[in-house]
Enzyme design. Structure first.
Site: not given
Lengths: 304, 304, 304, 304
Positions: D66, D188, D240, D258
């Protein structure tokens, strides 16, 4: 870098914005503030001071007081403080009850109202003479013994402070308040009512830029690590629900109050305070935000 | 239909469930209740009464009191009452602050705590002698002058009622409380503390099954339309966040309290009350819910 | 009671309201509906029918279709249906994702969109020929074989139905959808697109007022208990987030659709349908709501 | 400061933590990762590189991607990007739909999933060949042409990605997605699937510590101001709902995934990457977080 020239230039450029926005009007004592005031002060760890505008008029520091009370509580409790409040941005309005209810009375961080009430409760139950001790701490940091509570503002806040009363009762229902709810509220509204001027504000924040110690004093109020961590908290949570934007635009750890003051620091270098009472929609000084953004842009220094 | 046989049969069938669940224990005065109690009473608009079990022991009616206060406030204020509370199921816990905050201090309905506090505020500010007048209203409905507040319970609730204190302060911050927050809380905890027995409860609800008037009395407390509307509210909002299930299983307008009582009505026919102190997870009498479900199943009458 | 006179009178009184409000305009096929239409039909369990206004024009039944699909799924699954959806009012907008996320993909009830998508999934995966079987069920209830899907509306809904697509994906992520998400969406939009007229709507609901069986037919679609329970669900959850108000004002179990139709029943007595396309702010037919309120007021019968 | 010695020391101290926590297991391709891996790499703006552990094995970068897509979109759109996403910490889980619904499809920031999907949509609709262009950008930053998508992971994510599908549909319903929802999801999941090793990760982030330009290259990917602002975003929103804690403990702008990777920078000085697949409860590499905390503690440098 000529800080003196920079802040004069900022003062000039900022003029069209001064008075734009809206003075906090939820209590009469704040509503009567002149929206056209502006002051800016920079104090370096080397001992230099730079000022422009009205840096001598005192105003209600409001939520900026949460930095001092957190510093005191952090020094007393150490890491235990995080058993009673978190360190995450809230993502909600500073006075929201929603998140507090969802998260079982554990405030997200010490700068939203719920967290600040818990910090106040710690000081209420740990300090010998909470009112005197808090004031003494701030006077020492700012180097002025005449700094004081504004009893009229504190009283007026209490009479209108039903939302904070709701919050402290909700915290109490979750056993996250030890003291009496009325006493917590009174101490809270009192430390928010404290009046300081822009220069005093800048001076008092310098210890956070200097590893926990005022350069002119010997005593360390916080350890180096604690000072850094308190700065991290100010960056992520210090300006209500505009913290992300403040980091984005200004790039400094800082704390604002609805009295129109903002204090920020550049680690190892300086502290800077601005004051202009008219607020933007998020409750931060409109001209003050812009002045700080110009400050990091013109000096080219931010934490990023 | 032989109501007497039906309720005896229910009492027999329900026995294994009596004592199952958990007595409300947030205050000592409630925690000491014997969980093995069960009483059931039916009173018809024709003047017949049917009882089984312990219908003479008084218990704290708790939230059932919200029906009486709503009826009084509705009679005084008429449709104006809906300027201060809504008529929609909340979809949230009865004591949630979340929705109240999202909806600007306008409670979803008069049966969640926030709404009941607003109704209490109406009575506090409109009645000449609120404590006496509320009691008088309930005594007249139940036909017994010895019904009274339980001051110990009221006091104990107040000392632990931080969440309700949070709620009334939040309401006040939205200008939906006229009176003093402490006085509203005290009156609220007092009317919740009232003690009645199961038969008195059934008798007192009969006016709602009879177009607003007790069959044995001449005075109409509510108009026919108001009585029907209050019944609609009980059906959609009367049993906390189990209202949908109550409508689904029992199919009657009813109101429960954490003291273990539930009162319900069948329009034009009868009122029915049950009491058993052990509660299910949603805070309603476990055996009481089952007894009422059996009652509508066995008699074949519900509003649907 | 002269039902014929009552509904004529209502039609007359309601005239100033017809066309007030706003026709659903999120898809072109609905936006083009004439807002000035009004029809009302009453069908009694004795076999009498009363009509006024335009009861012959068909319109898109939209969410009213959720009653038929729930009835079919309830008949197939019995109480197992409640493993996949609840029975409580949502307290939120009918198409809200918030509650669905908080409650782990378990919809509050079968009438909000999330719940209706789960019911659709049950029919998709249980029926031999879902499209034909759903249509057959409705045709039989309404007594007309020409009732059909409106493929243009279904297609248009699908092309704009991103929120429902979001919902079914969220349900799938919580394992509460067995079928393919696209197929569930298509079946859902198709049954919502079905066109019926006001009289057909009234006729088709009669089985709910008659213990699960159409008076003119021998087959029971639901047991007496299931019919009562479906009625309870309509009362507490049938009219979006206006269910409390509908119970309060109208006092009948009913279901509305954004096409402007509303169908309701009085147990053991009759079914009643109204249609007027212009909607109030909550998405229910403005004139239709008022007509139903007048109907229970003038006839003096409601479930309360 | 001897960085080489520092990271070797960290590696030694961290050993008991390696493997503690839980490898992401929502798709098989990630679940099979060896939890006992650890690698750490530091690259300075002066061109020095320091490594310890396994810095050569490639792993799925997941959300770290991202940062690259945001940098590309920021370069293309400039400040217009903020018309489609905010800059505030979300205060909610990274994949929450609640806030997105409350805030009308306007994601809080570009690092939560909703915001990243919007950024992906920008690249999908602006780049000539989105798949090739994104890959080219990352390969150039990392200095390795063999970096590639992992089609198996991307495919597996898509098959399980119902929550992201829900999100992109909700965004589309609010007109904040221009492209086709399936195409946005595919792009994505593909950029999240990209595999890099720890050293490549550290190298690729260096431009953010160096005012938008890789020291060894001439082209500036971002302006100095844009680079600083992207760093501010990483600090407040990059890890996060542990961003506050990351700032508090580590004190650096960084981004985690992750897959167990975390990349961070110290402005004007260096970039640092760690990798260890076992995650803490907030979804960040457990050993990685600790390694970075030790790094700023031992070197004494953080942004605060």
């Amino acid at each position: 870098m000529n800080i003196n020239a920079v802040i004069k230039e900022i003062h000039e450029e900022i003029k069209p914005l001064i008075g734009k926005g809206k003075v906090a009007d939820y209590i009469p004592a704040l509503a009567n503030t002149d929206p056209n005031k502006f002051g800016m002060a920079v104090v370096t760890t080397d001992g230099e001071e730079f000022i422009t505008g009205d840096v001598k008029s005192r105003f209600s520091i409001q939520s900026i007081s949460k930095v001092y009370t957190l510093a005191q509580a952090f020094a007393i409790e150490g890491e235990n403080i995080w058993r009673r409040a978190g360190r995450e941005p809230s993502g909600n309005a500073f006075n929201s009850l929603v998140q507090l209810e969802h998260e079982q009375g554990f405030p997200r961080n010490p700068f939203i109202n719920a967290g600040a009430l818990v910090i106040t409760d710690i000081l209420l139950t740990r300090l010998n003479d909470p009112y005197a001790d808090i004031l003494q701490f701030i006077r020492t940091l700012a180097g002025n013994r005449t700094i004081n509570y504004d009893k009229e503002i504190a009283q007026s806040e209490r009479e209108n402070g039903y939302r904070n009363a709701a919050m402290v009762n909700l915290l109490k229902s979750h056993n996250n308040i030890e003291g009496n709810v009325e006493e917590v509220l009174n101490l809270y509204f009192n430390h928010c009512s404290i009046k300081m001027n822009t220069l005093e504000l800048a001076r008092s924040f310098l210890f956070l830029a200097n590893q926990g110690r005022q350069p002119s004093q010997t005593k360390a109020y916080l350890t180096k690590s604690q000072a850094k961590r308190l700065n991290a908290l100010m960056l992520t949570c210090g300006t209500y629900d505009e913290a992300g934007d403040f980091a984005f635009r200004v790039g400094l750890p800082g704390k604002s109050g609805v009295g129109g003051g903002i204090a920020a620091i550049i680690p190892e270098k300086l502290s800077v305070a601005v004051w202009s009472p008219a607020l933007n929609k998020k409750g931060n000084s409109l001209a003050g935000m812009q002045a700080l953004e110009l400050f990091t842009t013109k000096t080219g220094i931010s934490v990023f």
